[in-house]
Design a protein around this motif. Sequence first.
Motif, short mmCIF file in Angstrom:
data_model
loop_
_atom_site.label_atom_id
_atom_site.label_comp_id
_atom_site.label_asym_id
_atom_site.label_seq_id
_atom_site.Cartn_x
_atom_site.Cartn_y
_atom_site.Cartn_z
N MET A 119 3.65 1.35 10.17
CA MET A 119 3.95 1.35 8.74
C MET A 119 3.06 2.35 8.00
SD MET A 119 4.56 -2.76 8.31
CE MET A 119 5.19 -2.64 6.63
N ARG A 134 -1.18 1.47 0.38
CA ARG A 134 0.23 1.09 0.36
C ARG A 134 0.91 1.66 1.60
NH1 ARG A 134 1.88 3.88 -5.16
NH2 ARG A 134 -0.28 3.33 -5.63
N TYR A 135 1.98 1.01 2.05
CA TYR A 135 2.63 1.41 3.30
C TYR A 135 3.67 2.49 3.03
CZ TYR A 135 0.03 -2.56 4.82
OH TYR A 135 -1.01 -3.42 5.06
N THR A 136 3.64 3.54 3.85
CA THR A 136 4.39 4.75 3.55
C THR A 136 5.32 5.21 4.67
OG1 THR A 136 2.52 6.08 4.35
CG2 THR A 136 2.59 5.60 1.99
N TYR A 138 7.39 3.20 8.30
CA TYR A 138 8.37 2.16 8.56
C TYR A 138 8.16 0.95 7.65
CZ TYR A 138 10.00 4.19 13.02
OH TYR A 138 10.56 4.99 13.98
N ASP A 139 9.26 0.27 7.33
CA ASP A 139 9.21 -1.08 6.80
C ASP A 139 10.03 -1.96 7.73
OD1 ASP A 139 11.85 -0.41 6.17
OD2 ASP A 139 11.48 -0.34 4.02
N VAL A 140 10.08 -3.26 7.46
CA VAL A 140 10.77 -4.15 8.38
C VAL A 140 12.27 -3.84 8.47
CG1 VAL A 140 11.42 -6.56 8.82
CG2 VAL A 140 9.04 -5.97 8.25
N SER A 142 13.86 -1.03 8.24
CA SER A 142 14.09 0.19 9.04
C SER A 142 13.75 -0.03 10.50
CB SER A 142 13.31 1.37 8.47
OG SER A 142 11.92 1.13 8.48
N LEU A 153 0.49 -2.49 11.25
CA LEU A 153 -0.08 -2.06 9.97
C LEU A 153 -1.60 -2.19 10.00
CD1 LEU A 153 -0.86 -4.97 8.60
CD2 LEU A 153 1.52 -4.95 7.87
N THR A 171 0.38 -6.46 2.33
CA THR A 171 0.35 -6.85 3.74
C THR A 171 0.95 -8.22 3.94
OG1 THR A 171 -1.63 -5.50 4.07
CG2 THR A 171 -1.15 -7.17 5.73
N ALA A 174 4.61 -7.95 3.88
CA ALA A 174 5.11 -7.34 5.11
C ALA A 174 5.14 -8.35 6.24
CB ALA A 174 4.26 -6.13 5.48
#
Length: 304
Positions: A119, A134-136, A138-140, A142, A153, A171, A174
């Motif tokens: 992520m 902040r996550y940039t 993959y996300d769940v 995708s 992460l 987090t 996520a």
Amino acid sequence: MSDIARPTTGPLTADDFARLRSARHENPDAIADVLGARIRRPLVRGDRRLLIVAADHPARGALGVGSDAMAMADRYELLQRMALALSRPGVDGVLGTPDVIEDLALLGLLDDKIVVGSMNRGGLRGAAFEMDDRYTAYDVPSMRRDGLDFGKLLVRVDLDDPGTVATLEATARAVDAAAAAKLPIMLEPFMSRRTDGKIGNDLSTEAVINSVAIASGLGNTSAYSWLKLPVVDDMERVMAATTMPTLLLGGDPGGDPAAVYASWAKALALPGVHGLVVGRTLLYPRDGDVTAAVDTAAALVHGA
């Protein structure tokens, strides 16, 4: 399977890279096609242990290995080393951001491998916004779209930085999303602090135990949570702090290889430790012998 992703054996060639570039240029839908056709495997099988090769460093702007600040800058060289690592017995999978995972998929290198989606983090090393994690990538959704097997992460906690609470909340959400999708998610926690303007991770035993406690409580369920932890002094105490399945990260590639391997071997013997996630130490070893480094790690994880 489409021709672009035919299984690759032996070193990658100029023709392999030409087909990769052509797919990205002319047929971007090929990425979804090859990921959808990928042959998958159970997350754990056999001895129930995992050796994952990590290649998510470039997306964090961390291109250096040892004294070479641009060691990982050549994508073709990185892919060549990844192909070699993934061809070795005992390597279970790969960790990467979408750009790396998609290159490997187009090259036909991901069949029967665990694919871990990074992520990533927005807080780049040395940036004014370094602790804005902040996550940039993959996300769940995708990761589920692409048929990935695992998420990963990073959770850095700086008690002096008010921005940390936003990272913790993101987090937790996520973790919620991963659990709802029944997707295992690997949390890599650190207690971090700023010293002379630079952020570093506290690798004392007590700090790692604190990070484990904080990360373990994130989310509305921990059912699908794993931990990815550094090997530090007194790992027995660290592993006594959690019941979650744990993988060990490789650590500083600049260390003495014999000492690094010995520390891995000792930690791998502890209850709850189920393998290694290692990147530069295996892909860019001091002596340049990727095969020997990967085979040594595989023997430590799975037995000689």
